[in-house]
Design a protein around this motif. Structure first.
Motif, PDB file in Angstrom:
ATOM      1  N   ILE A  78      -8.210  -4.298 -11.057  1.00 25.89           N
ATOM      2  CA  ILE A  78      -7.174  -4.803  -9.619  1.00 25.89           C
ATOM      3  C   ILE A  78      -6.282  -3.757  -9.171  1.00 25.89           C
ATOM      4  N   PRO A  79      -5.658  -2.761  -9.927  1.00 18.91           N
ATOM      5  CA  PRO A  79      -4.742  -1.850  -9.349  1.00 18.91           C
ATOM      6  C   PRO A  79      -5.438  -1.058  -8.166  1.00 18.91           C
ATOM      7  N   GLU A  82      -6.121  -3.189  -5.252  1.00 25.67           N
ATOM      8  CA  GLU A  82      -5.013  -3.303  -4.482  1.00 25.67           C
ATOM      9  C   GLU A  82      -4.817  -1.868  -3.474  1.00 25.67           C
ATOM     10  N   GLU A  83      -5.021  -0.809  -4.208  1.00 25.87           N
ATOM     11  CA  GLU A  83      -4.793   0.348  -3.329  1.00 25.87           C
ATOM     12  C   GLU A  83      -5.693   0.485  -2.177  1.00 25.87           C
ATOM     13  N   ILE A  87      -9.111  -5.569  -2.508  1.00 28.47           N
ATOM     14  CA  ILE A  87      -8.515  -6.875  -3.071  1.00 28.47           C
ATOM     15  C   ILE A  87      -8.538  -7.823  -2.268  1.00 28.47           C
ATOM     16  N   GLY A  91     -10.154 -10.925  -3.398  1.00 28.05           N
ATOM     17  CA  GLY A  91      -9.275 -12.169  -3.666  1.00 28.05           C
ATOM     18  C   GLY A  91     -10.211 -13.352  -2.960  1.00 28.05           C
ATOM     19  N   SER A 120      -3.038 -11.635  -4.069  1.00 26.84           N
ATOM     20  CA  SER A 120      -2.362 -10.629  -4.165  1.00 26.84           C
ATOM     21  C   SER A 120      -1.279 -10.548  -2.970  1.00 26.84           C
ATOM     22  N   THR A 121      -0.533  -9.529  -2.995  1.00 28.80           N
ATOM     23  CA  THR A 121       0.522  -9.291  -1.873  1.00 28.80           C
ATOM     24  C   THR A 121      -0.226  -9.048  -0.630  1.00 28.80           C
ATOM     25  N   ARG A 122      -1.017  -8.336  -0.430  1.00 29.24           N
ATOM     26  CA  ARG A 122      -1.883  -8.011   0.755  1.00 29.24           C
ATOM     27  C   ARG A 122      -2.407  -9.303   1.300  1.00 29.24           C
ATOM     28  N   GLN A 123      -3.006 -10.292   0.533  1.00 26.36           N
ATOM     29  CA  GLN A 123      -3.273 -11.546   0.940  1.00 26.36           C
ATOM     30  C   GLN A 123      -2.239 -12.252   1.598  1.00 26.36           C
ATOM     31  N   SER A 155       5.874 -10.225  -3.738  1.00 32.71           N
ATOM     32  CA  SER A 155       5.107 -10.583  -2.629  1.00 32.71           C
ATOM     33  C   SER A 155       5.874 -11.252  -1.298  1.00 32.71           C
TER      34      SER A 155
END
Ligand code: C2E
Ligand code: MG
Ligand code: MG
Ligand code: MG
Length: 277
Positions: A78-79, A82-83, A87, A91, A120-123, A155
């Motif tokens: 997941i890290p 995310e980077e 993700i 997601g 995730s934050t990006r989502q 988030s």
């Protein structure tokens, strides 16, 4: 000599950089392949209502069924995801798969509890997130009341954006919870402005409630606060009977953790539903 040493250091640094970025690239390619080849799977961890002892939720937790390495836990990929931004497709796959499975269980005659999906934050920062969630509900035929979305405090740094985003999502009829509560930068005054339904007390506070009076006080206070705010509260990472008793006496609503059940494969979740519901 100094010059030589400097050059060696430089070369060492350079080759380390290279291998780190190579590793990242390999990981990214492998993850892309995993998505394409359908190697991601969901496990479901039951959440139990303490008073009624009923299963009231299943948290969908992604795993990577790697052809050589076996089941890889999300902490390992997941890290990277995310980077690299992967993700977002991961997601989206998780959301769709969790909704599809829940609906499928209903059609098979099971009575699955609502499913919670980690965002995730990006989502969360995607402006068309509500549209995407609505699309998935439409596509899978799942009732919005059967879906819970988990977001973390981190988030929600942009407060005005988060209030709008959460209102949009809530209007679909889904449930919203704050995951890992207490570990992020959280301002209680903002929290009350967010249209959320539930707090998930992070497992790092629950772990030592029997031995650390500070953690016991923190957990008891979070539970008391949620009661005043009319939010539901669930404790994560509950592993022992003693922790359960503590939470029950402090009027925590729900628990999730190895004490009741680890995350389960689809087959194991089906067995549990047959036994219990
Ligand atoms: P999380 O959302 O806070 O999920 C709870 C984690 O705690 C899970 O780890 C679960 O297996 C573990 N756990 C449950 N009960 C216990 C217990 O009694 N003791 C201990 N020590 N641990 C317990 P898991 O499945 O490895 O997932 C780790 C994290 O990875 C999740 O934390 C979540 O942040 C992230 N994650 C998992 N699936 C997804 C996903 O589909 N999307 C996103 N964005 N993140 C995900
Ligand atoms: Mg979670
Ligand atoms: Mg958590
Ligand atoms: Mg989390």
């Amino acid at each position: 000599r100094a010059k030589e040493k400097g050059r060696n250091n430089y070369q060492l640094f350079n080759s380390q950089m290279k291998s780190a970025s190579l590793e990242k690239l390999t990981m990214e390619q492998e993850l892309r392949r995993a998505i394409a080849k359908d190697e991601l799977v969901l496990y479901y961890q039951p959440q139990m209502d303490i008073a009624s002892q009923r299963i009231v939720g299943f948290e969908a937790l992604v795993r990577w069924a790697h052809p050589e390495r076996g089941i890889v836990s999300p902490g390992h990929f997941i890290p990277f995801a995310e980077e690299s931004g992967l993700i977002v497709p991961i997601g989206e796959w998780v959301l769709k798969e969790a909704c599809r499975q829940n609906k499928h269980w209903q059609e098979q005659g099971y009575s699955p509890p609502p499913v919670s999906v980690n965002l995730s934050t990006r989502q969360f920062l995607q402006h068309n997130l509500t549209g995407k969630v609505a699309e998935v509900l439409e596509l899978t035929g799942l009732d919005a009341a059967q879906l819970e979305l988990e977001i973390t405090e981190s988030s929600t740094m942009d407060v005005e954006y988060s209030i709008d985003q959460l209102h949009e999502l809530k209007n679909l009829g889904v449930t919203i919870s704050i995951d890992d509560f207490g570990t992020g930068y959280s301002s209680l005054s903002y929290l009350k402005k967010f249209p959320i339904d539930k707090l998930k007390i992070d497992q790092s506070f629950v772990r030592d409630i029997m031995t650390d009076p500070n953690d016991a006080a923190i957990v008891a206070s979070i539970i008391a606060m949620t009661r005043h705010m009319k939010l539901k509260v669930i404790a994560e990472g509950v592993e022992t009977e003693e922790q359960l008793q503590f939470l029950y006496h402090n009027r925590c609503d729900e628990i999730q953790g190895y004490y009741f059940s680890p995350p389960l494969s689809v087959e194991a979740a089906e067995l549990l539903m047959k036994e219990r519901m």
